[in-house]
Design a protein around this motif. Sequence first.
Motif, PDB file in Angstrom:
ATOM      1  N   GLU A  43       0.657  -1.123   0.116  1.00 46.76           N
ATOM      2  CA  GLU A  43       0.145  -0.069  -0.046  1.00 46.76           C
ATOM      3  C   GLU A  43       0.882   1.323   0.184  1.00 46.76           C
ATOM      4  N   VAL A  44       2.261   1.073   0.138  1.00 46.98           N
ATOM      5  CA  VAL A  44       2.918   2.311   0.338  1.00 46.98           C
ATOM      6  C   VAL A  44       2.827   3.140  -1.031  1.00 46.98           C
ATOM      7  N   PRO A  45       2.500   4.319  -1.290  1.00 40.82           N
ATOM      8  CA  PRO A  45       2.532   4.761  -2.607  1.00 40.82           C
ATOM      9  C   PRO A  45       3.945   5.131  -3.163  1.00 40.82           C
ATOM     10  N   TYR A 134      -8.074   3.130   4.746  1.00 44.93           N
ATOM     11  CA  TYR A 134      -6.697   2.993   5.480  1.00 44.93           C
ATOM     12  C   TYR A 134      -5.449   2.884   4.357  1.00 44.93           C
ATOM     13  N   CYS A 135      -5.813   3.012   3.164  1.00 45.81           N
ATOM     14  CA  CYS A 135      -5.011   2.690   2.252  1.00 45.81           C
ATOM     15  C   CYS A 135      -5.216   3.859   1.017  1.00 45.81           C
ATOM     16  N   GLU A 160       1.358   9.218   2.478  1.00 45.00           N
ATOM     17  CA  GLU A 160      -0.055   9.270   1.832  1.00 45.00           C
ATOM     18  C   GLU A 160      -0.647  10.594   1.693  1.00 45.00           C
ATOM     19  N   ALA A 161      -0.578  11.521   2.591  1.00 43.12           N
ATOM     20  CA  ALA A 161      -1.039  12.995   2.149  1.00 43.12           C
ATOM     21  C   ALA A 161      -0.512  13.578   0.965  1.00 43.12           C
TER      22      ALA A 161
END
Length: 306
Positions: A43-45, A134-135, A160-161
């Motif tokens: 999930e880490v962008p 959450y993702c 994520e922001a």
Amino acid sequence: MEKYDIIIVGAGPGGLTAGIYAGRQGTKTLILDKNLAGGIGREVPEMENYPGFDLVSGLELAEKMKNQCVKNVELHENEGVNTIEKIEDNDYNFKVESDEHSYLTKTVIIATGSSHQQLNIPGEEEFKGRGVSYCATCDGMFFAGKDIAMVGGGNSALQEAVFLSNLGCNVTVIHRREEFRAEQYLQDKLKEKGIKTIMNATVEEIKGDMLVNSITIKDKESGELKDLEVNGVFISVGYKPHTKLAEELGVDLDKNNQIITDKNQKTNINYVYSAGDVCGGVKQWVVACGEGAIAATSAYKDIENS
């Protein structure tokens, strides 16, 4: 019943690295994961601090590691482990029961990772999938051009922001402390992007009709409550370690419910090792990889000396 030298439970960064090292050492190794390889690391962008990459997504890195791993070991995705039982045998020390099969193994590496911590506030459960996420990598594209609250102040929250801002979301970061815990370069990116912040505040409730339309925020100093109109809430406030299997086996846990290991990633039970976010320490991809390498090397040495 199939027999192995090493069974690794969990195929996140720690488990995959353990598999790479175990396979190259010539051991017969199996990795089991109830989901897809990579864990929540998928999930880490964007990562800018993983050695060898100026910029890489968790999904891309997980796939590269998986492809490297399966050259030398078996990987069973979507096969969850139900129990790990210690047995008395001259050659095999553990019986591992999965959803589909039973296995015998000389050693076990527990790399079961963690899951997203929840806020446990009114509306959170009700609006999951309807504005609560959450993702950012999974759901961010649905919120382009909309108002978003990102709750959290660590590396994951700020990563994520920034990712959501790049998608065109109007992001406000809400953090319960006066200062962020995230690395400085991420804080600098937040300022560069002009992302709004609300510090020293907590989210008390998530509201909506069919979908999220607002949240209630509490100022921690004054106690004042106010509503903020948003279309979505992304929550990144830490992780909950998956220690059920370890606890049932009798592995010692610390006060934060994390597996205790020594410098060789050994637990209190002989021939049981652990790596990754299920252990204490710094929750970083590169750290999990290092621990996985050490755990596999320790298991190999103990097998050779047994």
